[in-house]
Design a protein around this motif. Structure first.
Motif, PDB file in Angstrom:
ATOM      1  N   VAL A  76       0.719  -1.187  -0.155  1.00 24.72           N
ATOM      2  CA  VAL A  76      -0.154  -0.104  -0.158  1.00 24.72           C
ATOM      3  C   VAL A  76       0.792   1.248   0.137  1.00 24.72           C
ATOM      4  N   GLN A  77       0.134   2.324  -0.285  1.00 16.11           N
ATOM      5  CA  GLN A  77       0.856   3.563  -0.100  1.00 16.11           C
ATOM      6  C   GLN A  77       0.349   4.261   1.068  1.00 16.11           C
ATOM      7  N   PHE A  78       1.472   5.164   1.765  1.00 17.10           N
ATOM      8  CA  PHE A  78       0.963   5.792   2.750  1.00 17.10           C
ATOM      9  C   PHE A  78       1.063   7.174   2.956  1.00 17.10           C
ATOM     10  N   ALA A  79      -0.033   7.843   3.763  1.00 13.88           N
ATOM     11  CA  ALA A  79      -0.202   9.368   4.000  1.00 13.88           C
ATOM     12  C   ALA A  79      -0.080   9.592   5.253  1.00 13.88           C
ATOM     13  N   ILE A  80       0.605  10.628   5.821  1.00 14.78           N
ATOM     14  CA  ILE A  80       0.651  10.866   7.049  1.00 14.78           C
ATOM     15  C   ILE A  80       0.605  12.509   7.107  1.00 14.78           C
ATOM     16  N   GLU A  81       0.370  13.022   8.586  1.00 16.62           N
ATOM     17  CA  GLU A  81       0.337  14.479   8.388  1.00 16.62           C
ATOM     18  C   GLU A  81       1.745  15.067   8.932  1.00 16.62           C
ATOM     19  N   VAL A  82       2.317  16.109   8.291  1.00 15.92           N
ATOM     20  CA  VAL A  82       3.423  16.642   8.989  1.00 15.92           C
ATOM     21  C   VAL A  82       3.176  18.047   9.221  1.00 15.92           C
ATOM     22  N   ALA A  83       3.870  18.460  10.606  1.00 16.17           N
ATOM     23  CA  ALA A  83       3.544  19.791  10.799  1.00 16.17           C
ATOM     24  C   ALA A  83       4.844  20.664  11.006  1.00 16.17           C
ATOM     25  N   SER A  84       6.080  20.132  10.832  1.00 17.22           N
ATOM     26  CA  SER A  84       7.446  20.672  11.072  1.00 17.22           C
ATOM     27  C   SER A  84       8.475  20.023   9.959  1.00 17.22           C
ATOM     28  N   ALA A  85       9.383  20.776   9.874  1.00 20.31           N
ATOM     29  CA  ALA A  85      10.628  20.364   8.984  1.00 20.31           C
ATOM     30  C   ALA A  85      11.123  19.150   9.761  1.00 20.31           C
ATOM     31  N   VAL A 107      -2.744  27.599   8.368  1.00 23.46           N
ATOM     32  CA  VAL A 107      -2.944  28.882   8.533  1.00 23.46           C
ATOM     33  C   VAL A 107      -1.686  29.724   8.894  1.00 23.46           C
ATOM     34  N   ASN A 108      -0.539  28.946   9.061  1.00 27.14           N
ATOM     35  CA  ASN A 108       0.562  29.691   9.510  1.00 27.14           C
ATOM     36  C   ASN A 108       1.774  29.662   8.257  1.00 27.14           C
ATOM     37  N   PRO A 109       1.705  30.576   7.572  1.00 31.55           N
ATOM     38  CA  PRO A 109       2.624  30.563   6.444  1.00 31.55           C
ATOM     39  C   PRO A 109       4.397  30.299   6.894  1.00 31.55           C
ATOM     40  N   PHE A 110       4.728  30.634   8.069  1.00 35.74           N
ATOM     41  CA  PHE A 110       5.901  30.414   8.772  1.00 35.74           C
ATOM     42  C   PHE A 110       6.230  28.718   8.599  1.00 35.74           C
ATOM     43  N   ASN A 111       5.467  28.004   9.273  1.00 32.32           N
ATOM     44  CA  ASN A 111       5.199  26.782   9.242  1.00 32.32           C
ATOM     45  C   ASN A 111       5.265  26.015   7.841  1.00 32.32           C
ATOM     46  N   VAL A 112       4.168  26.547   7.004  1.00 29.70           N
ATOM     47  CA  VAL A 112       4.251  26.102   5.526  1.00 29.70           C
ATOM     48  C   VAL A 112       5.463  26.216   5.006  1.00 29.70           C
ATOM     49  N   ASN A 131      -7.658  22.652   3.925  1.00 27.63           N
ATOM     50  CA  ASN A 131      -7.919  24.050   3.998  1.00 27.63           C
ATOM     51  C   ASN A 131      -7.464  24.466   5.178  1.00 27.63           C
ATOM     52  N   PRO A 132      -7.226  25.856   5.456  1.00 25.11           N
ATOM     53  CA  PRO A 132      -7.031  26.492   6.899  1.00 25.11           C
ATOM     54  C   PRO A 132      -8.401  26.279   7.502  1.00 25.11           C
ATOM     55  N   ILE A 133      -8.113  26.314   9.078  1.00 22.07           N
ATOM     56  CA  ILE A 133      -9.359  26.178  10.096  1.00 22.07           C
ATOM     57  C   ILE A 133     -10.400  27.404   9.800  1.00 22.07           C
ATOM     58  N   ASN A 134      -9.712  28.712   9.492  1.00 18.06           N
ATOM     59  CA  ASN A 134     -10.637  29.643   9.120  1.00 18.06           C
ATOM     60  C   ASN A 134     -10.950  29.765   7.549  1.00 18.06           C
ATOM     61  N   PRO A 135     -12.194  30.491   7.153  1.00 11.12           N
ATOM     62  CA  PRO A 135     -12.777  30.242   5.651  1.00 11.12           C
ATOM     63  C   PRO A 135     -11.842  31.264   5.052  1.00 11.12           C
ATOM     64  N   ASP A 136     -10.502  31.104   4.541  1.00  9.95           N
ATOM     65  CA  ASP A 136      -9.842  32.140   3.974  1.00  9.95           C
ATOM     66  C   ASP A 136      -9.106  31.391   2.670  1.00  9.95           C
ATOM     67  N   LEU A 137      -9.788  31.422   1.510  1.00 11.43           N
ATOM     68  CA  LEU A 137      -9.345  30.825   0.207  1.00 11.43           C
ATOM     69  C   LEU A 137      -7.825  31.521  -0.081  1.00 11.43           C
ATOM     70  N   ASN A 138      -7.508  32.527   0.137  1.00  8.58           N
ATOM     71  CA  ASN A 138      -6.296  32.972  -0.008  1.00  8.58           C
ATOM     72  C   ASN A 138      -5.109  32.245   0.652  1.00  8.58           C
ATOM     73  N   LEU A 139      -5.634  32.249   2.068  1.00  9.85           N
ATOM     74  CA  LEU A 139      -4.595  31.416   2.613  1.00  9.85           C
ATOM     75  C   LEU A 139      -4.465  29.697   2.410  1.00  9.85           C
ATOM     76  N   TRP A 140      -5.265  29.235   1.747  1.00  9.47           N
ATOM     77  CA  TRP A 140      -5.110  27.970   1.370  1.00  9.47           C
ATOM     78  C   TRP A 140      -4.403  27.875  -0.077  1.00  9.47           C
ATOM     79  N   ILE A 141      -4.628  29.056  -0.891  1.00  6.80           N
ATOM     80  CA  ILE A 141      -3.853  28.884  -2.265  1.00  6.80           C
ATOM     81  C   ILE A 141      -2.418  29.603  -1.893  1.00  6.80           C
ATOM     82  N   GLY A 142      -2.062  30.203  -0.826  1.00  3.83           N
ATOM     83  CA  GLY A 142      -0.945  30.583  -0.345  1.00  3.83           C
ATOM     84  C   GLY A 142       0.025  29.490   0.108  1.00  3.83           C
ATOM     85  N   ALA A 143      -0.658  28.625   0.736  1.00  2.00           N
ATOM     86  CA  ALA A 143       0.119  27.430   1.296  1.00  2.00           C
ATOM     87  C   ALA A 143       0.258  26.662  -0.093  1.00  2.00           C
ATOM     88  N   LEU A 144      -0.561  26.356  -0.997  1.00  3.53           N
ATOM     89  CA  LEU A 144      -0.418  25.488  -2.164  1.00  3.53           C
ATOM     90  C   LEU A 144       0.594  26.173  -2.909  1.00  3.53           C
TER      91      LEU A 144
END
Ligand SMILES: C=C(O[C@@H]1C=C(C(=O)O)C=C[C@H]1O)C(=O)O
Length: 356
Positions: A76-85, A107-112, A131-144
């Motif tokens: 199988v392939q595996f996916a996990i969440e990462v939150a830091s380098a 939500v945090n551009p530094f982390n991303v 998606n970020p926890i707050n409804p902000d499309l630009n923040l989502w796009i910014g992370a992408l």
């Protein structure tokens, strides 16, 4: 950001697995159950960002040998969440196939940025951005964009809903218009729905998954556990692999192409009618706003306040009722009038400040 299609697998892409990796036994049994149901991309949280302290925060790197074993045995392939380098480094060392960035991280551009930088030498990895926890499309796009700029081409977006303080049947309100706007801006971007986190409970999962299919999402990421009631996190929203199969079999997958020329012609016919109706609608709206201007000028002469609470309350009360008699959803009519009233106030404000 120029996004190209890269995913060549089956659609919808089903990604499933436990909210959290708990024990080797739980992982192996859950993966086996999912593989038996035809699912070959597995998710599992090993570091869990929790709202309150003293909740189960994940088993951490202890899970890597279990994942390695599951990958070897079940292919199988595996996916996990990462939150830091540091998470990224460990995920790369342990041959994790897909990394996702959670809503609290997006939500945090530094982390991303830190996570994107850590992937500089692994640009062939698949990365999903929730998606970020707050409804902000630009923040989502910014992370992408940060991952795109770091050279990641196998990018995807996960819609997991948005936090709200209001009462809601959902754990995270979906606000479907936000992912629709994302898809309109980046039609080739892989879009995956996470019904588990939107729902928060099992009985809403199907309805949300079906809606995602109706809206042409490319895949679903759903939490599945061998024994949901005994799960160490998110017990109320997980499904057994067998029940996940039942849900998936019920889903109606919508065609992305038109069946015939006749269908296309008939659709065009309806759309022409809609175009005409929209023109009428806009003419009526323009007429209404012209009246609003007149009222504005009239009130300005007598120095009367722009916002008229009683009048507004009357409108808010009877327009949804009038709409209801025309078979229009009162909630929709209310939202529509809120937008119209907002525009009225803007127009009248301009009039009041004319010549200043
Ligand atoms: C048009 C008016 O001004 C404002 C705009 C309203 C509207 O768009 O219907 C209603 C009340 C006022 O807040 C008015 O006073 O009637």
């Amino acid at each position: 950001m120029e996004i190209k299609q890269w995913y060549e697998g089956e659609k919808p892409w089903i990604i499933a697995g436990p909210c959290s990796a708990e024990t080797e036994e739980q992982m192996m049994e859950t993966v086996e159950g999912l593989v038996n149901q035809g699912i070959t991309t597995i998710r599992a949280g090993i570091w869990k960002p929790r709202t309150r302290p003293n909740s189960f925060e994940g088993v951490g790197k202890k899970a890597f040998p279990w994942i390695k074993k599951a990958k070897e045995i079940f292919k199988v392939q595996f996916a996990i969440e990462v939150a830091s380098a540091q998470h990224v480094e460990m995920a790369l060392e342990n041959d994790i196939d897909i990394l996702w960035v959670g809503a609290r991280t997006t939500v945090n551009p530094f982390n991303v940025q830190e996570i994107a930088d850590a992937l500089k030498n692994a640009t062939d990895k698949t990365v999903f951005v929730k998606n970020p926890i707050n409804p902000d499309l630009n923040l989502w796009i910014g992370a992408l964009e940060r991952f795109h700029q770091a050279g990641i081409t196998k990018l995807g977006a996960i819609h997991r809903g948005f936090s709200t303080y209001q009462e809601s049947i959902y754990r995270n309100i979906p606000l479907w218009q936000i992912p629709i706007d994302l898809k309109s801006r980046y039609p080739e971007l892989l879009l995956i729905c996470d019904p588990s986190h939107i729902a928060g409970k099992r009985d809403l999962l199907f309805e949300i998954a079906q809606k995602a299919m109706n809206l042409r999402y490319d895949g679903l990421i759903i939490e599945s556990h061998r024994d949901p009631a005994a799960a160490w996190s998110d017990a109320a929203q997980q499904l057994t692999p067998a029940n996940l199969r039942v849900l998936l079999d019920k889903l109606q997958i919508r065609d992305l192409t038109f069946p015939s020329e006749k269908f296309q012609n008939e659709l065009d016919h309806f759309r022409d009618e809609i175009d005409e109706t929209d023109k009428e609608l806009l003419e009526v709206l323009a007429r209404r706003l012209e009246l609003v201007k007149k009222v504005g000028t009239y009130k300005k002469d007598k120095n009367v306040a722009i916002f008229q609470l009683e009048r507004w309350n009357t409108i808010l009360q009877n327009r949804p009722e009038w709409g209801n008699q025309l078979n229009l959803n009162p909630e929709f009519v209310k939202t529509l009038y809120q937008a119209i009233h907002d525009e009225s106030i803007r127009i009248q404000t301009d009039i009041y400040h004319e010549g200043e």
